[in-house]
Design a protein around this motif. Structure first.
Motif, PDB file in Angstrom:
ATOM      1  N   GLY A  64       0.818  -1.213   0.000  1.00 32.53           N
ATOM      2  CA  GLY A  64       0.000   0.000   0.000  1.00 32.53           C
ATOM      3  C   GLY A  64       0.847   1.256   0.000  1.00 32.53           C
ATOM      4  O   GLY A  64       0.551   2.224  -0.715  1.00 32.53           O
ATOM      5  N   SER A  65       1.917   1.267   0.772  1.00 32.83           N
ATOM      6  CA  SER A  65       2.813   2.424   0.801  1.00 32.83           C
ATOM      7  C   SER A  65       3.501   2.622  -0.537  1.00 32.83           C
ATOM      8  O   SER A  65       3.686   3.754  -0.984  1.00 32.83           O
ATOM      9  CB  SER A  65       3.854   2.256   1.905  1.00 32.83           C
ATOM     10  OG  SER A  65       3.239   2.272   3.162  1.00 32.83           O
ATOM     11  N   SER A  66       3.874   1.535  -1.175  1.00 33.82           N
ATOM     12  CA  SER A  66       4.528   1.644  -2.485  1.00 33.82           C
ATOM     13  C   SER A  66       3.570   2.209  -3.530  1.00 33.82           C
ATOM     14  O   SER A  66       3.961   3.033  -4.358  1.00 33.82           O
ATOM     15  CB  SER A  66       5.032   0.282  -2.947  1.00 33.82           C
ATOM     16  OG  SER A  66       6.067  -0.151  -2.114  1.00 33.82           O
ATOM     17  N   VAL A  67       2.326   1.766  -3.496  1.00 33.83           N
ATOM     18  CA  VAL A  67       1.331   2.277  -4.439  1.00 33.83           C
ATOM     19  C   VAL A  67       1.125   3.781  -4.223  1.00 33.83           C
ATOM     20  O   VAL A  67       0.986   4.541  -5.179  1.00 33.83           O
ATOM     21  CB  VAL A  67       0.001   1.512  -4.294  1.00 33.83           C
ATOM     22  CG1 VAL A  67      -1.125   2.211  -5.014  1.00 33.83           C
ATOM     23  CG2 VAL A  67       0.161   0.088  -4.796  1.00 33.83           C
ATOM     24  N   LEU A  68       1.155   4.202  -2.955  1.00 33.47           N
ATOM     25  CA  LEU A  68       0.964   5.615  -2.647  1.00 33.47           C
ATOM     26  C   LEU A  68       2.242   6.433  -2.819  1.00 33.47           C
ATOM     27  O   LEU A  68       2.208   7.658  -2.748  1.00 33.47           O
ATOM     28  CB  LEU A  68       0.443   5.777  -1.224  1.00 33.47           C
ATOM     29  CG  LEU A  68      -0.938   5.179  -0.956  1.00 33.47           C
ATOM     30  CD1 LEU A  68      -1.287   5.282   0.518  1.00 33.47           C
ATOM     31  CD2 LEU A  68      -1.984   5.867  -1.812  1.00 33.47           C
TER      32      LEU A  68
END
Length: 86
Positions: A64-68
């Protein structure tokens, strides 16, 4: 590798440390041969479940952090990874 961005080195080190967390229960199990039945087996199953849930949460949080586009600092692992990356 100092030529890689700190972002990539930190995430790679966190991945290595989480992988080590997956290895530890097998090592402990080989040292203390517990029966799958009884209190020892239940404690062993609970420890395995806690570690797998932790890894799953780390995966979801990291993805999720990578996508954001933000840096994922995994609890219990980020501090050790920071020390290794510096």
């Amino acid at each position: 590798n100092a030529s890689l961005p700190r972002f990539a080195r930190l995430h790679a080190m966190q991945a290595v440390l989480v992988d080590i967390l997956l290895i530890i229960p097998g090592l402990v199990e080989s040292l203390f041969r517990t029966s799958l039945f009884g209190a020892g087996g239940q404690v062993q199953a609970m420890i395995y479940n806690v570690i797998w849930v932790y890894v799953l949460v780390c995966f979801v949080y990291g993805a999720g952090s990578s996508v954001l586009g933000s840096m994922a600092r995994i609890p219990l692992v980020a501090e050790a990874a920071d020390q290794q990356v510096r």
